[in-house]
Design a protein around this motif. Structure first.
Motif, PDB file in Angstrom:
ATOM      1  N   VAL A 112       0.838  -1.205   0.000  1.00 27.78           N
ATOM      2  CA  VAL A 112       0.000   0.000   0.000  1.00 27.78           C
ATOM      3  C   VAL A 112       0.874   1.255   0.000  1.00 27.78           C
ATOM      4  O   VAL A 112       0.656   2.198  -0.780  1.00 27.78           O
ATOM      5  CB  VAL A 112      -0.954  -0.005   1.205  1.00 27.78           C
ATOM      6  N   THR A 151      -6.868  -6.394  -8.590  1.00 28.28           N
ATOM      7  CA  THR A 151      -7.142  -5.175  -7.827  1.00 28.28           C
ATOM      8  C   THR A 151      -5.842  -4.490  -7.420  1.00 28.28           C
ATOM      9  O   THR A 151      -5.709  -3.260  -7.512  1.00 28.28           O
ATOM     10  CB  THR A 151      -7.973  -5.503  -6.574  1.00 28.28           C
ATOM     11  N   GLY A 179      -4.371  -2.908 -10.368  1.00 21.94           N
ATOM     12  CA  GLY A 179      -5.155  -1.711 -10.673  1.00 21.94           C
ATOM     13  C   GLY A 179      -4.761  -0.534  -9.803  1.00 21.94           C
ATOM     14  O   GLY A 179      -4.675   0.603 -10.271  1.00 21.94           O
ATOM     15  N   LEU A 180      -4.511  -0.809  -8.515  1.00 19.71           N
ATOM     16  CA  LEU A 180      -4.073   0.249  -7.613  1.00 19.71           C
ATOM     17  C   LEU A 180      -2.708   0.792  -8.024  1.00 19.71           C
ATOM     18  O   LEU A 180      -2.455   2.002  -7.944  1.00 19.71           O
ATOM     19  CB  LEU A 180      -4.022  -0.277  -6.177  1.00 19.71           C
ATOM     20  N   ALA A 220      -3.303   2.978 -10.986  1.00 18.23           N
ATOM     21  CA  ALA A 220      -3.980   4.200 -10.541  1.00 18.23           C
ATOM     22  C   ALA A 220      -2.965   5.173  -9.957  1.00 18.23           C
ATOM     23  O   ALA A 220      -2.999   6.379 -10.240  1.00 18.23           O
ATOM     24  CB  ALA A 220      -5.054   3.864  -9.507  1.00 18.23           C
ATOM     25  N   ILE A 236      -8.542   6.928 -13.132  1.00 26.84           N
ATOM     26  CA  ILE A 236      -8.040   6.564 -11.808  1.00 26.84           C
ATOM     27  C   ILE A 236      -9.165   6.058 -10.914  1.00 26.84           C
ATOM     28  O   ILE A 236      -9.028   5.043 -10.223  1.00 26.84           O
ATOM     29  CB  ILE A 236      -7.334   7.770 -11.160  1.00 26.84           C
ATOM     30  N   ILE A 237     -10.302   6.749 -10.953  1.00 24.06           N
ATOM     31  CA  ILE A 237     -11.433   6.324 -10.130  1.00 24.06           C
ATOM     32  C   ILE A 237     -11.869   4.907 -10.508  1.00 24.06           C
ATOM     33  O   ILE A 237     -12.043   4.030  -9.651  1.00 24.06           O
ATOM     34  CB  ILE A 237     -12.612   7.304 -10.287  1.00 24.06           C
ATOM     35  N   ASN A 244     -10.128   2.719 -12.120  1.00 25.70           N
ATOM     36  CA  ASN A 244      -9.047   1.756 -11.886  1.00 25.70           C
ATOM     37  C   ASN A 244      -9.252   1.026 -10.559  1.00 25.70           C
ATOM     38  O   ASN A 244      -8.695  -0.054 -10.351  1.00 25.70           O
ATOM     39  CB  ASN A 244      -7.688   2.468 -11.850  1.00 25.70           C
ATOM     40  N   LEU A 245     -10.003   1.624  -9.666  1.00 23.78           N
ATOM     41  CA  LEU A 245     -10.273   1.010  -8.369  1.00 23.78           C
ATOM     42  C   LEU A 245     -11.561   0.185  -8.393  1.00 23.78           C
ATOM     43  O   LEU A 245     -11.815  -0.580  -7.464  1.00 23.78           O
ATOM     44  CB  LEU A 245     -10.400   2.101  -7.295  1.00 23.78           C
ATOM     45  N   ILE A 246     -12.364   0.349  -9.461  1.00 26.20           N
ATOM     46  CA  ILE A 246     -13.650  -0.341  -9.544  1.00 26.20           C
ATOM     47  C   ILE A 246     -13.604  -1.505 -10.533  1.00 26.20           C
ATOM     48  O   ILE A 246     -14.010  -2.628 -10.204  1.00 26.20           O
ATOM     49  CB  ILE A 246     -14.758   0.652  -9.953  1.00 26.20           C
ATOM     50  N   TYR A 277     -11.925  -4.801  -9.480  1.00 27.08           N
ATOM     51  CA  TYR A 277     -12.742  -5.534  -8.503  1.00 27.08           C
ATOM     52  C   TYR A 277     -13.815  -6.342  -9.223  1.00 27.08           C
ATOM     53  O   TYR A 277     -14.040  -7.521  -8.917  1.00 27.08           O
ATOM     54  CB  TYR A 277     -13.375  -4.551  -7.515  1.00 27.08           C
ATOM     55  N   CYS A 302      -9.572   1.303 -18.427  1.00 29.18           N
ATOM     56  CA  CYS A 302      -9.332   0.497 -17.226  1.00 29.18           C
ATOM     57  C   CYS A 302      -9.447  -1.000 -17.501  1.00 29.18           C
ATOM     58  O   CYS A 302      -8.976  -1.815 -16.705  1.00 29.18           O
ATOM     59  CB  CYS A 302     -10.325   0.862 -16.117  1.00 29.18           C
TER      60      CYS A 302
END
Length: 425
Positions: free
Chosen positions: A19, A144, A147-148, A151, A276-277, A279-281, A284, A337
């Motif tokens: 992280v 995921t 993706g982070l 992002a 970017i937004i 990329n977090l969805i 998943y 994405c």
């Protein structure tokens, strides 16, 4: 290379080191991206020709592609921290020499090698960290995690790297902005080196021939695992089409529909913010329901081919509507994405050689920096901006076709079992 084990705090299933590594990536890439939006026109304004500026970026792209490849195989050999140190140091050396002896003296002969040296930096730092992420993250959330990473990467390079210069250029000027990039990269580099602990590397006990074999493993794995090679091609397609737009599309919009460069940049930043937004969805959704292969094939590859054409023809339908252009940009950022699970998919195709597989993915990402301007330069004079966009849309549709062959072994086994059951019935 084996996955690290041990007790460690996690956030959403991800180790805290991973992280914080995302934070380091964002900061590092913000520093790397502070000049991307203005360096070429600045150099031309200072007396360089368009051809010289293009040559500078072509050299940068070629070296970046080489560094992108070696980031994976060197991580296999030495572990991520050593490779990240090399990336950080080469970036800093290249940046300082580029500013002091290239830009300040307006010396093109010095700009070429120094900007090229800087091109070694971010792939060695960031892509070696990405290899580490693929080993450290549980497979159930691997897409995921990747993706982070992307992002953070795009958030630094395209969002912070665009808005920070827009605010600071009037205050500190071009050279001051480049020196501020050193601070960004230093902070991101130090944070990254602190959190990446316990190198995940192979012990190189062999002779120099064995080490050379390791360096070539990124290419030999393409023979052993042809799907890895296909993944590399799809990765080139992923970035080449989208990366080509800033080279020529702002001028096309300005000359044909009256959009200013500032409006294009606002649309461009909005597009990447949406990217970017989501990329977090999207990852998943891919992990949980859609699956990696179908996400890349239909949302990423086919979706980007369609959206490039939508972006092209939006001004023809809606005229000089800035809102319509932004909506098209946002939708394109979302479908982009769909490529995020590609790194996870390719790494999973070679579980014992993830670093070598990731070397091909990273090499593809780097090659796009070279191929995009080359295609634009070759064809824009012959077929114009519309024709060039159709070429890139066609490459995305090709990528969708290639993804038919990118199923995981487990998916193919399940399919074979279903076929056998039908025959048995």
């Amino acid at each position: 290379m084996k996955t690290l084990v041990g007790q460690e705090r996690t956030l959403g299933g991800l180790p805290m080191g991973v992280v914080w590594g995302f934070v380091a990536t964002l900061i590092f890439m913000a520093g790397d991206g502070l000049e991307h939006a203005w360096l070429s026109p600045y150099l031309i304004e200072k007396g360089l020709t368009v051809q010289q500026s293009a040559t500078l970026f072509a050299v940068y792209g070629a070296i970046l592609a080489i560094a992108s490849y070696f980031s994976g195989v060197l991580t296999e050999m030495w572990g991520p921290r050593k490779v990240m140190v090399i990336g950080l140091v080469t970036w800093l050396i290249g940046q300082v020499l580029f500013i002091e002896y290239g830009l300040k003296l307006n010396n093109f002969a010095i700009m070429l090698p120094t900007y090229g040296i800087r091109g070694l930096g971010y792939p060695l730092f960031c892509y070696s960290f990405l290899v580490w992420v693929t080993y450290r993250s549980p497979e159930r959330i691997l897409a995921t995690a990747v993706g982070l990473f992307w992002a953070a990467w795009s958030g630094g390079l395209y969002v912070v790297g665009s808005y920070f210069p827009a605010y600071m250029l009037p205050k500190i000027g071009y050279i001051g902005l480049l020196w501020s990039a050193v601070a960004w990269v230093l902070v991101g580099g130090i944070v990254g080196l602190i959190v990446v602990k316990g190198d995940v590397k192979k012990e190189q006990k062999g002779n120099p021939k064995e080490k050379l074999k390791s360096l070539m493993s990124g290419f030999t794995i393409c023979i052993e695992q042809p799907k890895v090679a296909i993944g590399g091609v799809v990765r080139i397609i992923n970035s080449t089409g989208i990366g080509s737009l800033p080279i020529f599309f702002p001028m096309y919009l300005k000359s044909n529909y009256g959009f200013t460069t500032e409006q294009f940049l606002q649309m461009w930043g909005t597009m990447w913010f949406a990217n970017i937004i989501f990329n977090l969805i999207i990852p998943y959704i891919s992990d949980k329901w859609l699956g990696w292969q179908k996400t890349i094939q239909w949302l990423g590859s086919f979706g980007m081919g369609v959206m490039l054409l939508v972006l092209l023809y939006t001004p023809e339908v809606f005229g000089s509507s800035f809102l319509a252009l932004n909506i098209a940009g946002v939708l394109m950022g979302i479908v982009l994405c769909g490529f995020v699970p590609l790194s996870a998919l390719v790494a999973s195709l070679a579980p014992e050689k993830k670093g070598s597989a990731m070397a091909i993915v990273s090499f593809g990402a780097g090659m796009s920096y070279f191929i995009a301007p080359a295609i634009v330069g070759l064809f824009i004079g012959l077929i114009g901006a519309k024709g060039v966009i159709w070429i890139f849309a066609g490459t995305y549709f090709l990528g969708a076709y290639l993804m038919k062959f990118m199923k995981l072994p487990s998916e193919e086994n399940n399919k074979n079992e279903i076929v056998l059951e039908k025959h048995a019935g």
